[in-house]
Design a protein around this motif. Structure first.
Motif, short mmCIF file in Angstrom:
data_model
loop_
_atom_site.label_atom_id
_atom_site.label_comp_id
_atom_site.label_asym_id
_atom_site.label_seq_id
_atom_site.Cartn_x
_atom_site.Cartn_y
_atom_site.Cartn_z
N PRO A 130 0.78 -1.30 -0.07
CA PRO A 130 0.12 0.05 0.12
C PRO A 130 0.85 1.33 0.03
O PRO A 130 1.99 1.16 0.32
CB PRO A 130 -0.90 -0.13 1.31
N THR A 131 0.29 2.43 -0.44
CA THR A 131 0.74 3.64 -0.54
C THR A 131 0.72 4.18 1.09
O THR A 131 -0.35 4.36 1.76
CB THR A 131 0.29 4.62 -1.38
N LEU A 132 1.80 4.62 1.89
CA LEU A 132 1.87 5.25 3.01
C LEU A 132 1.99 6.55 2.66
O LEU A 132 2.86 7.36 2.03
CB LEU A 132 3.00 4.86 3.63
N ARG A 133 0.71 7.34 3.51
CA ARG A 133 0.89 8.79 2.97
C ARG A 133 0.91 9.59 4.42
O ARG A 133 0.54 9.14 5.67
CB ARG A 133 -0.53 9.09 2.72
N GLY A 161 6.77 -0.95 -1.98
CA GLY A 161 5.70 -0.11 -2.12
C GLY A 161 5.98 1.09 -1.90
O GLY A 161 7.29 1.71 -1.98
N SER A 162 4.81 2.41 -2.05
CA SER A 162 5.17 3.73 -2.24
C SER A 162 4.99 4.40 -0.78
O SER A 162 4.11 4.07 -0.18
CB SER A 162 4.40 4.23 -3.26
N ILE A 163 5.55 5.52 -0.95
CA ILE A 163 5.52 6.76 0.23
C ILE A 163 5.33 7.84 -0.36
O ILE A 163 5.94 8.35 -1.48
CB ILE A 163 6.79 6.62 1.22
N VAL A 164 4.27 8.74 0.18
CA VAL A 164 3.90 9.98 -0.10
C VAL A 164 3.90 10.90 1.08
O VAL A 164 2.91 10.80 1.82
CB VAL A 164 2.65 10.17 -0.99
N ILE A 165 4.74 11.87 0.85
CA ILE A 165 4.65 13.03 2.07
C ILE A 165 4.33 14.25 1.46
O ILE A 165 4.81 14.81 0.63
CB ILE A 165 6.07 13.03 2.64
N GLU A 166 2.97 14.86 1.83
CA GLU A 166 2.55 15.88 1.48
C GLU A 166 3.26 17.08 2.23
O GLU A 166 3.67 16.99 3.32
CB GLU A 166 1.08 16.16 1.77
N LEU A 177 9.00 13.20 10.13
CA LEU A 177 9.01 13.73 8.83
C LEU A 177 9.53 15.10 8.50
O LEU A 177 8.45 16.06 8.56
CB LEU A 177 7.47 13.30 8.31
N LYS A 178 10.69 14.72 8.07
CA LYS A 178 11.42 16.25 7.83
C LYS A 178 11.29 16.80 6.47
O LYS A 178 11.96 17.78 6.04
CB LYS A 178 12.89 16.17 8.30
N GLN A 179 10.55 15.98 5.37
CA GLN A 179 10.77 16.36 3.97
C GLN A 179 9.36 16.01 3.37
O GLN A 179 8.53 15.62 4.12
CB GLN A 179 11.79 15.66 3.11
N ALA A 180 9.22 16.56 2.04
CA ALA A 180 8.11 16.13 1.48
C ALA A 180 8.32 15.47 0.08
O ALA A 180 9.69 15.64 -0.10
CB ALA A 180 7.13 17.41 1.00
N GLY A 181 7.43 14.89 -0.54
CA GLY A 181 7.66 14.27 -1.76
C GLY A 181 7.25 12.92 -1.93
O GLY A 181 6.80 12.25 -1.24
N THR A 182 8.04 12.25 -3.21
CA THR A 182 7.35 10.70 -3.55
C THR A 182 8.56 10.03 -3.36
O THR A 182 9.80 10.16 -3.68
CB THR A 182 7.06 10.63 -5.07
#
Length: 334
Positions: free
Chosen positions: A48-51, A128-133, A106-111
């Motif tokens: 799963p994508t972790l957001r 799997g994927s990670i998205v940090i808004e 979480l010190k950053q944003a991005g894919t």
């Protein structure tokens, strides 16, 4: 259940905390015509994508329900060394039946993405994927889509490695990328071939392994018909392949490239982008008024591809990428 944690590690957990549990299992999976032994994350490939939200806090439990040890590395994420997830180097391996707790600000944003760092498990499906808004969004778009590219073999990964060590041309022959000696000679490349043989190389090397399929989000072809004409979609690409690199091409107008490896870039309209193993790129594409947009990932040696379709109607095809001329490459390299 055994929970393995960092000894003595303590930090006040912020209220803006996102918690996930990833369960790793062994399963029979069919991605290319027949069921083979694989590994799943929460019963899927990819996982799963972790957001998350920039400035927040991540808590991730990884449960190992397999009969062998495993690990999870959070690729590109800035975090305490202990939670980096490389077994025997930064983090203890997760033994069968154990659960490892990862926690970090979480010190950053991005894919970004996550994957196993144990033996050949990434090839078997542990990724799997990670998205940090970001705290403040600087881009304008209506929706988004995560696309995880990968390669798939029906062989056992250890058998693939064993064949590679034999140094033969079987995989090139199987996927039609070999350079027959008669063609090499007819094009004046025999001296180049001798040079390669002297160096214990067969021919110009682009990709070593024959794959039964190339996937995006776990399928050879995916359809997303719910996007509407004129909608601006941020497509987050992640190359989660074990050993394949791709050319990304887009049907219709050139997309806008806005991010590379999690970092925002000066937006530029750009088609035909090379995405290497473990890289991530974000594009903003506009759904056409008529037809469905094809986004095609063509493997570097031309032996296969995988397509994603956005919208409805007739296909607006992505440009073809010609197969590279390996004999010419060999002659230039020699």
């Amino acid at each position: 259940m055994v929970v393995t944690m960092a000894t003595g590690y303590s930090q006040e957990i912020p209220t803006d905390t996102s918690t996930y549990t990833l369960t790793l299992k062994q399963a029979m999976v069919s991605k290319a015509g027949k069921p083979v032994a694989a590994m799943t994350v929460n019963d899927g490939i990819p996982g799963p994508t972790l957001r998350f939200k920039e400035g927040g806090y991540a808590v991730i439990y990884v449960k190992n329900e397999m009969d062998e040890e495993t690990s999870v590395h959070w690729h590109g994420i800035l975090l305490p060394n202990f939670f980096d997830g490389v077994p025997y180097l930064t983090t203890p391996p997760i033994k069968p039946g154990e659960t490892q707790k990862y926690e970090f600000p979480l010190k950053q944003a991005g894919t970004y993405w996550y994957h196993s760092h144990t033996m050949l498990q990434e090839q078997s499906g542990v990724y799997g994927s990670i998205v940090i808004e970001p705290k403040e969004e600087t881009l304008t778009y209506d929706s988004e889509l995560v696309v995880v590219l990968s390669d798939w073999t029906n062989q056992k990964p250890h058998n693939v490695l064993r064949n590679l060590k034999r140094g033969n041309e079987w995989y090139n022959i199987r996927k039609g990328t070999a350079t027959p000696l008669n063609q090499v000679i007819s094009r004046g490349g025999f001296s180049a071939q001798l040079n390669f043989w002297k160096q214990r190389m067969e021919s110009a090397d682009i990709a070593d392994i024959y794959y039964n399929a190339f996937l995006n989000n776990g399928e050879t072809t995916t359809e997303y018909p719910d996007f509407t004409p004129g909608e601006k979609v941020r497509v987050r690409f992640i190359n989660g392949s074990a050993s394949s690199q791709f050319w990304l091409t887009f049907g219709g107008k050139n997309p806008m490239l806005v991010s590379a490896d999690g970092l925002d870039v000066v937006p530029i309209d750009h088609n035909k982008t090379f995405i290497a193993i473990a890289e991530t790129y974000d594009f903003i594409v506009t759904i056409p008024q008529q037809g469905k947009l094809e986004i095609r990932a063509t493997v570097q040696d031309g032996s296969g591809q995988t397509s994603t379709f956005l919208g409805k109607g007739d296909i607006i095809s992505a440009p073809d990428v010609p197969r590279p001329d390996k004999i010419d490459m060999m002659m230039k390299m020699a």
